[in-house]
Design an enzyme around this catalytic site. Structure first.
Site, PDB file in Angstrom:
ATOM      1  N   TYR A 121     -44.263 -23.550  -4.346  1.00 53.29           N
ATOM      2  CA  TYR A 121     -45.577 -23.146  -4.839  1.00 53.29           C
ATOM      3  C   TYR A 121     -45.852 -21.651  -4.672  1.00 53.29           C
ATOM      4  O   TYR A 121     -46.946 -21.187  -4.972  1.00 53.29           O
ATOM      5  CB  TYR A 121     -46.662 -23.962  -4.131  1.00 53.29           C
ATOM      6  CG  TYR A 121     -46.530 -25.453  -4.373  1.00 53.29           C
ATOM      7  CD1 TYR A 121     -46.956 -26.025  -5.564  1.00 53.29           C
ATOM      8  CD2 TYR A 121     -45.952 -26.292  -3.421  1.00 53.29           C
ATOM      9  CE1 TYR A 121     -46.832 -27.386  -5.802  1.00 53.29           C
ATOM     10  CE2 TYR A 121     -45.810 -27.651  -3.647  1.00 53.29           C
ATOM     11  CZ  TYR A 121     -46.252 -28.195  -4.840  1.00 53.29           C
ATOM     12  OH  TYR A 121     -46.106 -29.547  -5.072  1.00 53.29           O
ATOM     13  N   TYR A 498     -51.898 -32.285  -9.164  1.00 53.82           N
ATOM     14  CA  TYR A 498     -52.793 -32.302  -8.004  1.00 53.82           C
ATOM     15  C   TYR A 498     -52.619 -31.048  -7.148  1.00 53.82           C
ATOM     16  O   TYR A 498     -53.395 -30.803  -6.227  1.00 53.82           O
ATOM     17  CB  TYR A 498     -52.541 -33.558  -7.153  1.00 53.82           C
ATOM     18  CG  TYR A 498     -51.467 -33.412  -6.093  1.00 53.82           C
ATOM     19  CD1 TYR A 498     -51.806 -33.236  -4.761  1.00 53.82           C
ATOM     20  CD2 TYR A 498     -50.113 -33.433  -6.430  1.00 53.82           C
ATOM     21  CE1 TYR A 498     -50.822 -33.098  -3.777  1.00 53.82           C
ATOM     22  CE2 TYR A 498     -49.138 -33.301  -5.466  1.00 53.82           C
ATOM     23  CZ  TYR A 498     -49.491 -33.125  -4.139  1.00 53.82           C
ATOM     24  OH  TYR A 498     -48.524 -32.984  -3.179  1.00 53.82           O
ATOM     25  N   ARG A 499     -51.618 -30.263  -7.468  1.00 51.56           N
ATOM     26  CA  ARG A 499     -51.281 -29.084  -6.671  1.00 51.56           C
ATOM     27  C   ARG A 499     -50.363 -28.228  -7.533  1.00 51.56           C
ATOM     28  O   ARG A 499     -49.582 -28.761  -8.324  1.00 51.56           O
ATOM     29  CB  ARG A 499     -50.555 -29.541  -5.401  1.00 51.56           C
ATOM     30  CG  ARG A 499     -50.190 -28.479  -4.394  1.00 51.56           C
ATOM     31  CD  ARG A 499     -49.514 -29.155  -3.209  1.00 51.56           C
ATOM     32  NE  ARG A 499     -49.065 -28.200  -2.201  1.00 51.56           N
ATOM     33  CZ  ARG A 499     -48.344 -28.521  -1.137  1.00 51.56           C
ATOM     34  NH1 ARG A 499     -47.988 -29.782  -0.936  1.00 51.56           N
ATOM     35  NH2 ARG A 499     -47.968 -27.600  -0.262  1.00 51.56           N
TER      36      ARG A 499
END
Length: 541
Positions: A121, A498-499
């Site tokens: 991420y 969701y992320r």
């Protein structure tokens, strides 16, 4: 300028102006560092001097050499949009408060990180260039562990390794619940990202209890029971009284969390891990439908992972060992290689916890259901020594492993990987549609489909790791285009993530609707009118 920026400018001048400032383009500072938007070099130098006076000159990083580690990122950033201006590392809450005072004075945006190991991420890189990393690694105290209640209170710089060592040193019979790269990750930061693990305590936010938060103006807030004078239940009761605040500090930029309570799992008397092997790609729908009732009634108490063979092979292999041709690896090649290593095309991992009697009663029920789906149910008896089984056996008892970091080097030694994690109901047909769409888009760009499905209570996370060679600029740009297309096209079908990584936060936020974005913008402006805490985090500027 984004749609929300235009709308807010027309509707509310103050908020609109702040959004324009947050979206301004950073300018080069020196080398690869970027100067914050709306801040000239002279003002930036003054801000650095004031930060050094707070934390000591050795804890302000503002030159090319000392900031190199903060530029490291495994996700695609072909246009250099996520380069920090430097970093500052406080050692206490009081220093965080003083730093935010300086940040407000100079309009210097701060991007908080705990250990900076947000794998897939963006690691420690900010949502936009020019932000200064607020590195909380020095705040690494385990403040308290209650041996009767099984609760812990930790600071941001504490890692899962630190917590495990503390429990072992004090001979406390509790398990921790870890994400895939647990030894180097902070429980606090993983919880704030709403990350998950693999024991029955795998929902990290649900197992969180109480936070201490520094707001942008320096106000110190303790959520839940922590706000009650002389409270002894801060880590025992989540909810407190009135509106529940903890959630607004997850995946957000509304404050800097400096302490967090968490619940620890009592070590069970017996633990039995399982692997279910399915041979074919289209078996994933049957697997999902088999798991769902057992997760809903809690006969399987931990989050279940359905691991794709390509993902598992990437942990311990390089792509060139298996396939040296362009384009996505054919399923037939993956299937044949997986079979050599005792793997199926889908490998499902779950565990049972409790007493011998409880497990003996439950196992035949679950075993029968998986066998009826065409799966081969395996235990330590058949799989001891298999590295993939051993890896998941470790994770499902809260053990520590770094083995999954290997997937970053799948396409080349420089490493590159970005995670895409759309959510769907835990229903078999959803997996068929998602798998087909993912394969189509990845093949278009020449990337391999390396998936895992995670089944929670009623939801299904489709975790796709797009692995690329970050040392190849053309491939990095293709990876960037590919993940953007996946987000857009999955979103069109209602499968939002969701992320997400720092490069796609705004894109994902748009899928949750304008009303949601407007509300977040209003909260942000009320709590942080100068927009100095992580502008752009989760699409909230």
């Amino acid at each position: 300028m984004s749609e929300i920026s235009r709308r807010d400018i027309l509707r509310a001048g103050a908020i609109g102006t702040a959004l324009v400032t947050a979206n301004a383009v950073a300018s080069p500072l020196d080398g690869e560092r970027m100067l914050p938007a709306e801040l000239d070099k002279a003002a930036f130098a003054k801000a650095l001097d004031e930060l050094r006076a707070i934390v000591g000159k050795e804890w302000v990083f503002a030159d090319e050499e000392s900031t190199a580690s903060y530029r490291k990122s495994e996700i695609p950033d072909p246009d250099g949009k996520h380069i920090s201006s430097g970093a500052v590392a406080p050692a206490s809450v009081e220093e965080v408060q003083a730093i935010l005072k300086v940040a407000n004075k100079y309009k210097l945006p701060m991007w908080p990180v705990s250990t900076g190991k947000n794998m897939g991420y963006g690691l420690a890189t900010p949502a936009s260039s020019g932000q200064m990393i607020l590195d909380l690694k020095r705040m690494n105290r385990i403040i308290e562990v209650d041996a009767e209640l099984g609760t812990a209170l930790v600071e941001p710089g504490v890692t899962y390794r630190d917590l495990r060592d503390y429990l072992d040193e004090h001979k406390l019979n509790f398990w921790i619940d870890v994400p895939t790269v647990g030894p180097i990750v902070s429980p606090l930061s993983n919880t704030l990202e709403r990350g998950v693990g693999y024991t029955p305590y795998g929902d990290h936010f649900f197992m969180q209890c109480g936070m201490e938060v520094v707001l942008a103006d320096g106000t110190l807030v303790k959520t839940g029971m922590g706000s009650v004078k002389n409270s002894t239940t801060w880590q025992a009761f989540k909810w407190g009284y009135g509106p529940y605040l903890d959630g607004i500090f997850t995946q957000s930029n509304f404050g800097v969390v400096t302490k967090m309570g968490m619940w620890l799992m009592p070590a069970p008397p017996v633990y039995k891990p399982f692997m279910v092997r399915h041979a074919n790609s289209d078996d994933v729908a049957k697997i999902t439908d088999t798991i769902r009732p057992f997760r809903m009634n809690n006969l399987i108490p931990n989050g279940v992972l359905i691991m794709g063979a390509a993902y598992q092979l990437a942990m311990f292999n390089r792509r060139s060992d298996i396939w040296d041709k362009p384009g996505a690896i054919p399923d037939s090649v993956v299937q044949a290689e997986a079979k050599k290593h005792g793997l199926g095309m889908w490998n499902t991992y779950f565990a049972l916890y409790g007493t011998e009697e409880i497990i003996a009663a439950i196992e035949p029920i679950i075993r029968g259901a998986f066998e009826a789906s065409g799966g081969e149910v395996l235990t330590e008896k058949e799989m001891t020594g298999n590295p993939w089984f051993e890896h998941h056996k470790t994770l499902m008892r809260g053990g520590l492993s770094l083995e999954e970091i290997g997937i970053v080097r799948w396409r080349g030694p420089t490493g590159g990987m970005v995670a895409f994690a759309p959510v769907a109901p835990a229903k078999g047909p959803e997996t068929i549609g998602q798998t087909a769409l993912a394969k189509e888009i990845l093949a278009k760009y020449g990337f391999d489909y390396a998936p895992a499905y995670a089944v929670g209570g009623r939801e299904l996370h489709h975790i796709i790791f797009l692995m690329f060679d970050k040392g190849d600029p053309a491939e990095e740009r293709k990876a960037n285009d590919c993940v953007n297309e996946m987000i857009v096209r999955f979103g069109e079908k209602g499968w939002a993530s969701y992320r997400t990584g720092v490069g796609t936060m705004d894109l994902v936020a748009k899928q949750y609707g304008q009303a949601n974005r407007d509300l977040n913008a209003r909260i942000k402006h009320a709590l942080d009118p100068n927009h100095i805490i992580a502008p752009g985090k989760s699409g909230v500027v």
